[in-house]
Design an enzyme around this catalytic site. Structure first.
Site, PDB file in Angstrom:
ATOM      1  N   ALA A 201     -22.007 -60.844  56.718  1.00  0.00           N
ATOM      2  CA  ALA A 201     -21.482 -59.283  55.345  1.00  0.00           C
ATOM      3  C   ALA A 201     -20.697 -58.476  56.466  1.00  0.00           C
ATOM      4  CB  ALA A 201     -23.496 -58.759  55.625  1.00  0.00           C
ATOM      5  N   CYS A 326      -9.974 -62.406  77.094  1.00  0.00           N
ATOM      6  CA  CYS A 326     -10.033 -61.352  78.350  1.00  0.00           C
ATOM      7  C   CYS A 326     -11.747 -61.189  78.487  1.00  0.00           C
ATOM      8  CB  CYS A 326      -9.063 -60.784  79.199  1.00  0.00           C
ATOM      9  SG  CYS A 326      -8.016 -61.625  79.703  1.00  0.00           S
TER      10      CYS A 326
END
Ligand SMILES: *Cc1c(COP(=O)(O)O)cnc(C)c1O
Length: 393
Positions: A201, A326
């Site tokens: 959702a 990262c």
């Protein structure tokens, strides 16, 4: 700090006000457990079933084919493990791709440790699988094909209908992680021959922590969580009534305004790509130019570190996403960008921008102006760039 400019809708979206408004009563006044027999319980049950109808309707499914879960990741787990465990007598082979979301990839890797065999299909330089390779990978032990509808990093849309036809012809179940596609693409599970489909959702302006799995009637799958009898015995746990109501409202809204929304995102995306191509040299669009999500652009800016780019954009109030993982504490380049054949260096230099309902053309101008400035500044600090320029004089 400038006003926030959000171009990371593939990561998550803001819940629409109208959605929140529909959810609120189910935290307080109508707090009943949907499994209870008294009236506030029945009221919750009714709200859950009403939302189930909306979710089913949006993808051309029947209401009994929708199972609510806690997120897209759970839907992927339930689909893949659910089919694997239930069909082990028939076979132990699963086919997926190298560019899936971790919710699919790590689920498959986990199953490999339990004795399942998994084929990870390659993709071409635009992120598309080969239908021939898919068909050749099918054996008499194959029980499931899981190929994502749209990639979350590069936006590439797979040939879902053709994959569905191949799966049907070989009597193999077909699951698709459609978390990026629901809300952005029109989907009819019957027309596309999809047996299982995951959605979430918060990727279409609904609440976080709310997912659903479509499972075609008759597909043999097991529950993966033990407990009560909720969700027709396939997903134990008291229903997140407010979340379910929010998901129903959000999917209804996004498909009610689909054509307008789709055109808006496509226009913004194409405008962004053409502006970057005109104004910044040594860049590369990643993913398929046409077969891609309406709001997705993923561009590599040679000689620039994606992380440095993100930080500099953040200082201007711009939210985007980079081509490395990262942010999740790892230094590995994106497995998707590597799978489409980019070098580590180019993968690290890429920026994903994903547009949404509140973005305007003026926002894109702001973004492109910021990129022109920041990319030039970062390149001028790069020894590789200086060497490249000197060699190309
Ligand atoms: C976001 C995403 C998921 C995970 O959904 P959650 O609801 O955050 O668990 C899975 N697959 C794809 C393609 C996604 O983009």
């Amino acid at each position: 700090m400038e006003r926030l400019r959000y171009f990371d809708h593939a990561a998550t979206t803001a819940t629409k006000e109208e959605v929140v408004k529909e959810m609120l009563p189910y935290f307080t006044l109508n707090f009943g457990n949907a499994s209870s027999v008294y009236s506030i319980g029945r009221k919750s049950k009714k709200a859950v079933e009403n939302a189930r109808d909306k979710v089913a309707h949006a993808i051309g499914a029947g209401s009994k084919e929708i199972y609510f879960t806690s997120c897209g990741s759970e839907s992927d787990n339930l689909a893949i493990k659910g089919v694997a465990y239930a069909n082990i007598e028939k076979g132990n082979h699963i086919i997926t791709t190298k560019i899936e979301h971790p919710a699919v990839l790590h689920t498959c890797q986990n199953l490999e440790k339990q004795g399942f065999n998994v084929t990870y299909l390659n993709v071409d330089s635009e992120g598309l699988i080969s239908l021939r390779e898919l068909e050749e990978a099918i054996t008499d032990k194959t029980i499931l094909i899981s190929v994502m509808f749209a990639n979350n990093e590069i936006g590439t849309l797979q040939p879902i209908k053709e994959i569905g036809e191949i799966a049907k012809r070989h009597k193999v179940y077909f699951h698709t992680d459609a978390v990026q596609a629901v809300g952005n693409v029109r989907i009819d599970v019957n027309n596309l021959n999809i047996d299982l489909l995951s959605m979430s959702a918060h990727k279409f302006y609904g609440p976080k922590g709310m997912g659903a799995l479509y499972v075609r009637q008759g597909v043999n799958f097991d529950k993966i969580q033990d407990g009560g009898h909720q969700e027709r015995n396939k997903r134990a746990g008291t229903e997140n009534v407010a979340g379910i109501v929010g998901m129903g409202k959000a999917i209804e809204l996004v498909y009610e305004n689909f054509d307008e929304y789709n055109k808006k995102l496509t226009d913004l995306r194409d405008y962004y790509i053409s502006q970057v191509e005109q104004r910044i040299p040594y860049i590369k669009l990643n993913g398929h130019r046409a077969k891609r999500l309406p709001g997705n652009a993923n561009i590599s800016f040679r000689f620039v570190e994606g992380e440095a780019l993100l930080l500099n954009l953040d200082m201007k109030g711009i939210c985007a996403s980079s081509g490395s993982a990262c942010t999740s504490g790892s230094l590995d380049p994106s497995h998707v960008l590597i799978a489409i054949g980019l070098s580590k260096e180019i993968a690290y230099s890429s920026l994903r921008t994903t547009f949404g309902t509140d973005n305007t053309k003026e926002d894109i101008d702001f973004l492109v102006n910021a990129l022109v400035e920041v990319v030039e500044r970062l390149r001028n600090m790069s020894p590789e760039y200086k060497e490249f320029i000197n060699n190309n004089k």
